[in-house]
Design a protein around this motif. Structure first.
Motif, PDB file in Angstrom:
ATOM      1  N   ARG A 149       0.839  -1.203   0.000  1.00 50.00           N
ATOM      2  CA  ARG A 149       0.000   0.000   0.000  1.00 50.00           C
ATOM      3  C   ARG A 149       0.875   1.255   0.000  1.00 50.00           C
ATOM      4  NH1 ARG A 149      -4.020  -0.034   4.800  1.00 50.00           N
ATOM      5  NH2 ARG A 149      -4.115   2.184   4.303  1.00 50.00           N
ATOM      6  N   GLN A 150       0.462   2.276  -0.726  1.00 46.45           N
ATOM      7  CA  GLN A 150       1.311   3.437  -0.989  1.00 46.45           C
ATOM      8  C   GLN A 150       1.586   4.274   0.258  1.00 46.45           C
ATOM      9  OE1 GLN A 150      -0.573   5.518  -4.242  1.00 46.45           O
ATOM     10  NE2 GLN A 150       0.244   4.111  -5.773  1.00 46.45           N
ATOM     11  N   ASP A 151       0.710   4.203   1.235  1.00 44.36           N
ATOM     12  CA  ASP A 151       0.881   5.019   2.441  1.00 44.36           C
ATOM     13  C   ASP A 151       1.601   4.268   3.556  1.00 44.36           C
ATOM     14  OD1 ASP A 151      -1.097   3.204   3.049  1.00 44.36           O
ATOM     15  OD2 ASP A 151      -2.483   4.667   3.929  1.00 44.36           O
ATOM     16  N   TRP A 152       2.238   3.133   3.225  1.00 39.64           N
ATOM     17  CA  TRP A 152       2.787   2.261   4.264  1.00 39.64           C
ATOM     18  C   TRP A 152       3.789   2.975   5.172  1.00 39.64           C
ATOM     19  CZ3 TRP A 152       1.221  -1.634   6.778  1.00 39.64           C
ATOM     20  CH2 TRP A 152       2.106  -2.373   7.575  1.00 39.64           C
ATOM     21  N   ASP A 153       4.687   3.752   4.604  1.00 36.65           N
ATOM     22  CA  ASP A 153       5.686   4.435   5.425  1.00 36.65           C
ATOM     23  C   ASP A 153       5.047   5.407   6.404  1.00 36.65           C
ATOM     24  OD1 ASP A 153       7.756   3.062   4.260  1.00 36.65           O
ATOM     25  OD2 ASP A 153       8.352   4.681   2.898  1.00 36.65           O
ATOM     26  N   ASP A 154       3.883   5.929   6.053  1.00 40.83           N
ATOM     27  CA  ASP A 154       3.195   6.889   6.921  1.00 40.83           C
ATOM     28  C   ASP A 154       2.429   6.211   8.067  1.00 40.83           C
ATOM     29  OD1 ASP A 154       4.049   9.043   5.325  1.00 40.83           O
ATOM     30  OD2 ASP A 154       2.341   8.782   3.968  1.00 40.83           O
ATOM     31  N   ILE A 155       2.021   4.964   7.849  1.00 44.29           N
ATOM     32  CA  ILE A 155       1.153   4.312   8.834  1.00 44.29           C
ATOM     33  C   ILE A 155       1.818   3.161   9.573  1.00 44.29           C
ATOM     34  CG2 ILE A 155      -0.880   4.901   7.458  1.00 44.29           C
ATOM     35  CD1 ILE A 155      -1.015   1.888   6.678  1.00 44.29           C
ATOM     36  N   ARG A 156       3.031   2.786   9.192  1.00 50.00           N
ATOM     37  CA  ARG A 156       3.612   1.548   9.723  1.00 50.00           C
ATOM     38  C   ARG A 156       3.823   1.576  11.233  1.00 50.00           C
ATOM     39  NH1 ARG A 156       9.850   1.514   7.464  1.00 50.00           N
ATOM     40  NH2 ARG A 156      10.388   3.674   8.037  1.00 50.00           N
ATOM     41  N   ILE A 157       4.121   2.743  11.810  1.00 49.02           N
ATOM     42  CA  ILE A 157       4.280   2.816  13.264  1.00 49.02           C
ATOM     43  C   ILE A 157       2.932   2.550  13.948  1.00 49.02           C
ATOM     44  CG2 ILE A 157       4.851   4.279  15.226  1.00 49.02           C
ATOM     45  CD1 ILE A 157       7.291   3.452  13.676  1.00 49.02           C
ATOM     46  N   LYS A 158       1.869   3.115  13.408  1.00 52.43           N
ATOM     47  CA  LYS A 158       0.530   2.875  13.964  1.00 52.43           C
ATOM     48  C   LYS A 158       0.173   1.396  13.885  1.00 52.43           C
ATOM     49  CE  LYS A 158      -1.506   7.362  12.754  1.00 52.43           C
ATOM     50  NZ  LYS A 158      -2.562   8.039  11.949  1.00 52.43           N
ATOM     51  N   VAL A 159       0.479   0.779  12.739  1.00 59.00           N
ATOM     52  CA  VAL A 159       0.170  -0.637  12.565  1.00 59.00           C
ATOM     53  C   VAL A 159       0.997  -1.486  13.531  1.00 59.00           C
ATOM     54  CG1 VAL A 159       0.251  -2.587  10.959  1.00 59.00           C
ATOM     55  CG2 VAL A 159      -0.554  -0.355  10.167  1.00 59.00           C
TER      56      VAL A 159
END
Length: 205
Positions: free
Chosen positions: A83-93
């Protein structure tokens, strides 16, 4: 998250799953999780599968692989589909993944977290300065994002005996497993209580 520096002698570090604190690793066996009635062997499998919400076949290939290391390698094979936003959300995940690990393996994992006392927790890495830290003389240098999230769990939940058995999903659009949205995750004991409470709230509306 910013880069931090740790004194090696002051920290609890982990690298291999067979180390004394190896259970802190996402690849540690014995900490399976249940997401939408799918049993997932390790939280490394879960984290990697979350990269591919629109590709259930890739998710299945990752989750059905016994080895978490191989599951990670499978994920890398499909980098162009992440997914294109992975770097932005990976800490949340990752924070959510670790919360699920603690919630569904409370006794064992909380005991391990508490055994680290108040020492910094650091994932020792040869080159990854984001999730872990690398040796530099008598120092460990890196963002150590995984270690810091584990300390957050320890200090917020394990130390206070706060056994949260229902975990809200992270604030992430399109968190899915096998084409089904991932909502609140409860263990079997508390799932019925959650569903009853949800139904009562809906009737109030």
């Amino acid at each position: 998250m910013e880069i931090r520096e740790y004194n090696i002698k002051d920290v609890v570090s982990f690298q291999k799953t067979k180390d004394d604190f190896g259970g802190l690793s996402n690849m540690a066996g014995g900490y399976s999780v249940n997401i939408n009635d799918v049993i997932i062997p390790t939280v490394e499998h879960l984290y990697q599968a979350c990269k591919f919400p629109l590709f259930p076949d890739i998710q299945e290939e990752i989750i059905t692989e016994n080895s978490p290391i191989t599951a990670k390698m499978i994920s890398r094979k499909y980098n162009k589909f992440v997914r294109q936003d992975w770097d932005d959300i990976r800490i949340k995940v990752m924070r959510w993944v670790l919360s699920i690990k603690l919630s569904q393996n409370w006794e064992r994992f909380s005991a391990l977290l508490l055994s680290t006392e108040d020492r910094p927790i650091v994932e020792l890495s040869y080159r990854d300065k984001i999730w872990g830290a690398v040796e530099n003389g008598d120092k460990l240098i890196g963002v150590n994002a995984l270690g810091r999230l584990l300390m957050e769990l320890r200090d917020k939940y394990a130390k206070h005996g706060y056994e949260s058995r229902c975990i809200d999903p992270p604030a992430v659009v399109g968190l899915m497993l096998y084409r089904h949205e991932i909502g609140v995750i409860c263990d079997d004991v508390h799932k019925e209580e959650f569903l009853i409470s949800k139904e009562e709230l809906e009737h109030c509306d």
